[in-house]
Scaffold this active site. Structure first.
Site, PDB file in Angstrom:
ATOM      1  N   SER A  23       0.836  -1.215   0.000  1.00 42.84           N
ATOM      2  CA  SER A  23       0.000   0.000   0.000  1.00 42.84           C
ATOM      3  C   SER A  23       0.866   1.259   0.000  1.00 42.84           C
ATOM      4  O   SER A  23       0.590   2.223  -0.724  1.00 42.84           O
ATOM      5  CB  SER A  23      -0.888   0.012   1.251  1.00 42.84           C
ATOM      6  OG  SER A  23      -1.803  -1.036   1.198  1.00 42.84           O
ATOM      7  N   ARG A  27       1.407   4.249  -3.003  1.00 42.48           N
ATOM      8  CA  ARG A  27       1.183   5.673  -2.686  1.00 42.48           C
ATOM      9  C   ARG A  27       2.452   6.489  -2.893  1.00 42.48           C
ATOM     10  O   ARG A  27       2.385   7.676  -3.233  1.00 42.48           O
ATOM     11  CB  ARG A  27       0.657   5.800  -1.248  1.00 42.48           C
ATOM     12  CG  ARG A  27      -0.804   5.315  -1.125  1.00 42.48           C
ATOM     13  CD  ARG A  27      -1.123   4.920   0.290  1.00 42.48           C
ATOM     14  NE  ARG A  27      -2.544   4.628   0.521  1.00 42.48           N
ATOM     15  CZ  ARG A  27      -3.138   3.462   0.244  1.00 42.48           C
ATOM     16  NH1 ARG A  27      -2.455   2.480  -0.329  1.00 42.48           N
ATOM     17  NH2 ARG A  27      -4.418   3.279   0.524  1.00 42.48           N
ATOM     18  N   GLN A 168      -9.254   1.964  -0.041  1.00 43.72           N
ATOM     19  CA  GLN A 168      -9.079   2.316  -1.459  1.00 43.72           C
ATOM     20  C   GLN A 168     -10.094   3.387  -1.851  1.00 43.72           C
ATOM     21  O   GLN A 168      -9.746   4.344  -2.547  1.00 43.72           O
ATOM     22  CB  GLN A 168      -9.238   1.080  -2.334  1.00 43.72           C
ATOM     23  CG  GLN A 168      -8.103   0.089  -2.130  1.00 43.72           C
ATOM     24  CD  GLN A 168      -8.217  -1.138  -3.001  1.00 43.72           C
ATOM     25  OE1 GLN A 168      -9.242  -1.367  -3.640  1.00 43.72           O
ATOM     26  NE2 GLN A 168      -7.171  -1.939  -3.035  1.00 43.72           N
ATOM     27  N   ASP A 314      -6.610  -8.162   4.627  1.00 37.31           N
ATOM     28  CA  ASP A 314      -5.845  -8.984   3.673  1.00 37.31           C
ATOM     29  C   ASP A 314      -5.258 -10.247   4.304  1.00 37.31           C
ATOM     30  O   ASP A 314      -4.671 -11.073   3.605  1.00 37.31           O
ATOM     31  CB  ASP A 314      -4.702  -8.164   3.071  1.00 37.31           C
ATOM     32  CG  ASP A 314      -5.229  -7.074   2.140  1.00 37.31           C
ATOM     33  OD1 ASP A 314      -6.361  -7.205   1.640  1.00 37.31           O
ATOM     34  OD2 ASP A 314      -4.501  -6.088   1.921  1.00 37.31           O
ATOM     35  N   LYS A 341     -12.240  -9.754  -3.209  1.00 40.13           N
ATOM     36  CA  LYS A 341     -10.791  -9.536  -3.299  1.00 40.13           C
ATOM     37  C   LYS A 341     -10.280 -10.206  -4.578  1.00 40.13           C
ATOM     38  O   LYS A 341     -11.050 -10.472  -5.493  1.00 40.13           O
ATOM     39  CB  LYS A 341     -10.110 -10.060  -2.037  1.00 40.13           C
ATOM     40  CG  LYS A 341     -10.494  -9.292  -0.781  1.00 40.13           C
ATOM     41  CD  LYS A 341     -10.002  -7.860  -0.840  1.00 40.13           C
ATOM     42  CE  LYS A 341     -10.404  -7.055   0.366  1.00 40.13           C
ATOM     43  NZ  LYS A 341     -10.125  -5.633   0.214  1.00 40.13           N
ATOM     44  N   ARG A 345     -12.401 -14.927  -1.325  1.00 39.24           N
ATOM     45  CA  ARG A 345     -11.488 -15.569  -0.366  1.00 39.24           C
ATOM     46  C   ARG A 345     -12.201 -16.434   0.663  1.00 39.24           C
ATOM     47  O   ARG A 345     -11.555 -17.266   1.312  1.00 39.24           O
ATOM     48  CB  ARG A 345     -10.606 -14.523   0.308  1.00 39.24           C
ATOM     49  CG  ARG A 345      -9.547 -14.014  -0.649  1.00 39.24           C
ATOM     50  CD  ARG A 345      -8.574 -13.055  -0.004  1.00 39.24           C
ATOM     51  NE  ARG A 345      -7.523 -12.731  -0.971  1.00 39.24           N
ATOM     52  CZ  ARG A 345      -6.769 -11.641  -0.917  1.00 39.24           C
ATOM     53  NH1 ARG A 345      -6.936 -10.763   0.067  1.00 39.24           N
ATOM     54  NH2 ARG A 345      -5.836 -11.434  -1.837  1.00 39.24           N
TER      55      ARG A 345
HETATM   56  C1  S3P Z   1      -5.656  -1.359   0.184  1.00 38.03           C
HETATM   57  C2  S3P Z   1      -6.875  -1.436   0.807  1.00 38.03           C
HETATM   58  C3  S3P Z   1      -7.613  -2.696   1.007  1.00 38.03           C
HETATM   59  C4  S3P Z   1      -6.724  -3.912   0.825  1.00 38.03           C
HETATM   60  C5  S3P Z   1      -5.847  -3.799  -0.396  1.00 38.03           C
HETATM   61  C6  S3P Z   1      -4.961  -2.571  -0.304  1.00 38.03           C
HETATM   62  C7  S3P Z   1      -4.995  -0.050   0.019  1.00 38.03           C
HETATM   63  O1  S3P Z   1      -8.653  -2.770   0.057  1.00 38.03           O
HETATM   64  O2  S3P Z   1      -7.504  -5.088   0.735  1.00 38.03           O
HETATM   65  O3  S3P Z   1      -5.026  -4.950  -0.530  1.00 38.03           O
HETATM   66  O4  S3P Z   1      -3.793  -0.012  -0.265  1.00 38.03           O
HETATM   67  O5  S3P Z   1      -5.678   0.972   0.206  1.00 38.03           O
HETATM   68  P1  S3P Z   1     -10.128  -2.178   0.353  1.00 38.03           P
HETATM   69  O6  S3P Z   1     -10.032  -0.721   0.409  1.00 38.03           O
HETATM   70  O7  S3P Z   1     -10.953  -2.657  -0.817  1.00 38.03           O
HETATM   71  O8  S3P Z   1     -10.560  -2.809   1.648  1.00 38.03           O
END
Ligand code: S3P
Length: 433
Positions: A23, A27, A168, A314, A341, A345
């Site tokens: 993540s 970013r 996200q 995750d 996902k 899952r």
């Molecule tokens: C993420 C947010 C999560 C996560 C993904 C990465 C991110 O998703 O499952 O692997 O980097 O913001 P969601 O926002 O759909 O929960």
């Protein structure tokens, strides 16, 4: 299509450092590109997902140099991106699509986004809807990829109540908010990972966080800085579970990001009885790090508190392996997000666990797992090309009396390219064929 053959071992030991946080790596590229000046990133995750983001920004005219996990981004400023010559292919990466959409919605140029088969099945309405409210024009295939963003729209700020706890979606709206007139605010139903907010602040952008509401004002500038990416707790989680269930284990995972919006897996494993300690806590570049020591543990089944679900979103495939090795029943509820996902899952893990003789019951928004003994499967376990499913079942080999095979492990390289090498370094026995 490659597969893992994982053979049982009894002992895990040693120290290791898992790769950079996915993540934060995404970013760093997005916000570094939009900054003024040169951003130097260390510890960048060399996984396919983060590289998809990197290539996409290169395609939009940003000069980005990479030497292993060191990345130098020559920022073009908030308004400096250029039209890509081709549609941007974001592979398997949901984070790339959803976060970038917030930025692309506000550009002067049109842009098309595409992805692989799994990404093309994932819901994008959750980001298209709020962006449309802000004035964006996005064409989709019934809320799915491929997407076409029509440039030249001017965005207006919104106050948005997130219908799902999703970092996200939150990040997408905040990124669009950088370009919108006025104050953009997002209210979360539950805390989710806050790396976007932290990094924006690190790049000198004002972000106001008040309880569960995050606000920023459009029209500001981002100033380049150094970004050190800590190790990914989502990758570390496989080895946390491995050490808990191995007959003899004492391992330490170094420099893991323990941002409180990510540590649900630690809390869940501790509630189950894990012998797990966070040592040497320190702060680097606005993120918390710790070395995590885990020893073999007698785990017990629990009802996982729903408040921990977004904080471990995750890590559930790995947690399900821990639950399979625990005394009694583990129940997960309030986790319907797991169904959208990289694979469903809940169903995919349930199918694999059933093949290993673990009793389970699939619930609408969760699963019940009865701890037990893994039995010899009559066929190969299918990962459905989901990286985290592949790695979770590889870890399950620690409690098997026979080798197990897991199909479709190619996508492990999206998040953890050296998984097999590191796993074998502490004592697991996995080969990829
Ligand atoms: C993420 C947010 C999560 C996560 C993904 C990465 C991110 O998703 O499952 O692997 O980097 O913001 P969601 O926002 O759909 O929960």
């Amino acid at each position: 299509m490659s597969k893992f053959i994982a053979k049982p071992v009894t002992t895990l030991s040693g120290e290791l450092k898992v790769p950079g946080d996915k993540s934060i790596s995404h970013r760093s590229i997005m916000l570094g590109s939009l900054s003024r000046g040169i951003t130097k990133v260390s510890g960048f995750l060399e996984g396919e997902d983060a590289l998809s983001t990197l290539k996409a920004f290169q395609a939009m005219g940003v000069k980005i140099e990479r030497d292993g996990n060191n990345v130098t981004i020559y920022g073009v400023g908030v308004n400096g991106l250029k039209a890509p010559k081709h549609p941007l292919d974001l592979g398997n990466s949901g984070t790339s699509v959803r976060l970038m959409l917030g930025i692309l919605a506000a550009q002067a140029f049109d842009c098309e986004l595409a992805g692989d088969k799994s990404l093309s099945k994932r819901p994008m309405g959750r980001v298209i809807d709020p962006l449309t409210k802000m004035g964006a024009r996005i064409e989709s295939n019934n809320g799915k990829l491929p997407l076409k963003i029509i440039g030249g729209q001017s965005l207006t700020a919104i106050h948005y109540d997130l219908p799902v706890a999703s970092a996200q979606v939150k990040s997408c709206i905040l990124l669009a908010g950088l370009y919108a007139q006025g104050d953009t605010c997002v209210t979360e139903p539950a805390p989710t990972r806050d790396h976007t907010e932290r990094m924006l602040k690190g790049l000198d952008y004002e972000v106001h966080v008040d309880d569960n509401q995050i606000c920023l004002t459009g029209g500001g500038k981002l100033e380049a800085t150094k970004i050190q990416v800590p190790s990914d707790i989502s990758s570390a989680a496989f080895f946390m579970v491995a050490a808990c269930i191995a007959p003899q284990a004492d391992i330490t995972l170094l420099g893991v990001n323990v941002n409180p919006t990510r540590t649900g897996v630690i809390d869940i494993l501790k509630l189950m009885g894990a012998r797990l300690e966070c040592l040497n806590q320190r702060e680097i570049g606005g993120e918390l790090l710790a070395d995590i020591r885990i020893q073999s543990s007698e785990l017990s089944g629990i009802h996982i508190p729903e408040s921990l679900v977004p904080l471990a979103i995750d890590e559930f495939p790995a947690v399900f392996i821990a639950a399979s090795c625990a005394q009694g029943e583990t129940m997960l509820t309030g986790a319907k997000e797991l169904r959208v996902k990289e694979s469903d899952r809940i169903q995919v893990m349930a199918d694999g666990l059933s093949m290993l003789g673990i009793e389970n019951e699939v619930l609408d928004e969760g699963i019940k797992i009865q701890g037990g003994q893994f039995k010899k499967p009559t066929a190969v376990i299918e990962s459905h090309h989901d990286h985290r499913i592949s790695m979770s079942f590889a870890v399950a080999s620690l409690r098997c009396d026979y080798p197990i095979e897991i199909n479709g492990v190619d996508n492990v390289k999206t998040s953890f390219p050296n998984f097999v090498a590191l796993a074998n370094l502490i004592g697991l026995n996995i080969v990829e064929v």
